[in-house]
Design a protein around this motif. Structure first.
Motif, short mmCIF file in Angstrom:
data_model
loop_
_atom_site.label_atom_id
_atom_site.label_comp_id
_atom_site.label_asym_id
_atom_site.label_seq_id
_atom_site.Cartn_x
_atom_site.Cartn_y
_atom_site.Cartn_z
N LYS A 46 22.22 5.03 41.69
CA LYS A 46 21.05 4.38 41.11
C LYS A 46 20.35 3.66 42.21
N ASP A 47 20.73 3.31 43.23
CA ASP A 47 20.12 2.38 44.26
C ASP A 47 19.24 3.52 45.25
N GLN A 48 19.42 4.94 45.09
CA GLN A 48 18.85 5.94 45.64
C GLN A 48 17.83 6.66 44.65
N PHE A 62 23.76 19.33 33.17
CA PHE A 62 22.44 19.20 33.43
C PHE A 62 22.02 18.38 34.68
N GLU A 63 21.06 18.63 35.10
CA GLU A 63 20.65 18.01 36.40
C GLU A 63 19.14 17.17 35.90
N GLY A 64 18.98 16.22 36.55
CA GLY A 64 17.55 15.28 36.26
C GLY A 64 17.07 14.83 37.39
N GLU A 65 15.70 15.08 37.54
CA GLU A 65 14.75 14.33 38.64
C GLU A 65 14.26 13.45 38.20
N LYS A 66 14.25 12.38 38.97
CA LYS A 66 13.58 10.98 38.70
C LYS A 66 12.30 11.07 39.47
N PHE A 67 11.36 10.34 38.85
CA PHE A 67 9.93 10.18 39.50
C PHE A 67 9.78 8.88 39.26
N THR A 68 9.06 8.19 40.37
CA THR A 68 8.70 6.64 40.31
C THR A 68 7.17 6.38 40.25
N ASN A 69 6.83 5.16 39.86
CA ASN A 69 5.80 4.57 40.17
C ASN A 69 5.43 4.12 41.32
N PRO A 70 4.20 4.58 41.79
CA PRO A 70 3.77 4.17 43.15
C PRO A 70 3.45 2.70 43.35
N SER A 71 3.62 1.83 42.37
CA SER A 71 3.50 0.57 42.61
C SER A 71 4.18 -0.07 43.87
N SER A 72 3.96 -1.32 43.73
CA SER A 72 4.85 -2.08 44.95
C SER A 72 6.37 -2.10 44.76
N VAL A 76 11.84 3.83 38.24
CA VAL A 76 11.82 5.14 37.76
C VAL A 76 11.10 5.14 36.14
N VAL A 77 9.86 6.01 36.33
CA VAL A 77 8.99 6.17 35.13
C VAL A 77 8.95 7.59 34.34
N SER A 78 9.44 8.32 35.07
CA SER A 78 9.51 9.75 34.23
C SER A 78 10.70 10.49 34.86
N ILE A 79 11.42 11.25 33.77
CA ILE A 79 12.66 12.07 34.26
C ILE A 79 12.50 13.32 33.57
N PHE A 80 12.61 14.11 34.44
CA PHE A 80 12.81 15.62 34.06
C PHE A 80 14.07 16.14 34.19
N ILE A 81 14.65 16.62 32.95
CA ILE A 81 16.13 17.04 32.96
C ILE A 81 16.00 18.81 32.44
N GLN A 105 20.52 3.48 31.73
CA GLN A 105 20.11 3.09 33.35
C GLN A 105 18.92 3.13 33.44
N TYR A 106 18.08 3.72 32.93
CA TYR A 106 16.49 3.76 33.16
C TYR A 106 15.75 3.36 31.99
N PRO A 107 15.66 2.16 31.65
CA PRO A 107 14.99 1.80 30.23
C PRO A 107 13.54 2.15 30.19
N ASN A 108 12.99 1.98 31.31
CA ASN A 108 11.36 2.38 31.14
C ASN A 108 11.05 3.78 31.54
N ALA A 109 11.77 4.73 31.57
CA ALA A 109 11.51 6.17 31.88
C ALA A 109 11.14 6.88 30.57
N HIS A 110 10.23 7.85 30.85
CA HIS A 110 9.92 8.77 29.93
C HIS A 110 10.74 10.15 30.18
N ILE A 111 11.22 10.74 29.12
CA ILE A 111 12.35 11.86 29.32
C ILE A 111 11.77 13.05 28.80
#
Length: 121
Positions: A46-48, A62-72, A76-81, A105-111
């Motif tokens: 989770k820290d990486q 299943f494998e999931g790819e995490k995408f982040t918000n480019p904010s400060s 994680v805002v989006s996950i593709f599985i 684990q990632y409450p603000n993510a769109h899956i």
């Protein structure tokens, strides 16, 4: 001489105990154990944020790819599985179970799911 041999044996026993504990608690081993037992398990650092995660459920991987918000603040805002096996068919209520587990684990993510066919109940 006896003290030296006893010291060497003590160091050897400590080294072996450390390696056995390290082997038993290794996350990849726990993931494989859950996969064989058809259990739900999420292998994630989770820290990486830039590393993908693995998820097993009922023997499927299943494998999931995490995408982040480019904010400060990295978040994680989006996950593709996607499944490791092509065109896996799982019931839609089980897809929701997996999504709920990931959202803990990632409450603000769109899956989004790739190559998964949701079968009706």
């Amino acid at each position: 001489m006896i003290v030296l041999i006893r010291g060497f044996i003590l160091i050897l026993l400590i080294y072996l105990a450390y390696n056995i504990i390290k082997y038993i608690t290794h996350p990849k081993r726990r993931f494989e154990y859950a996969r064989r037992r058809h259990q739900l398990y999420l292998l994630d650092e989770k820290d990486q944020i830039q590393k993908n995660f693995l998820l097993t459920y009922k023997g499927m991987v299943f494998e999931g790819e995490k995408f982040t918000n480019p904010s400060s603040r990295p978040q994680v805002v989006s996950i593709f599985i996607w499944p490791h096996q092509e065109s896996t068919i799982i019931p839609s209520h089980e897809v929701k179970i997996l999504e709920q587990h990931i959202l803990q684990q990632y409450p603000n993510a769109h899956i989004d799911w790739k190559n998964v066919q949701a079968a009706p109940k």
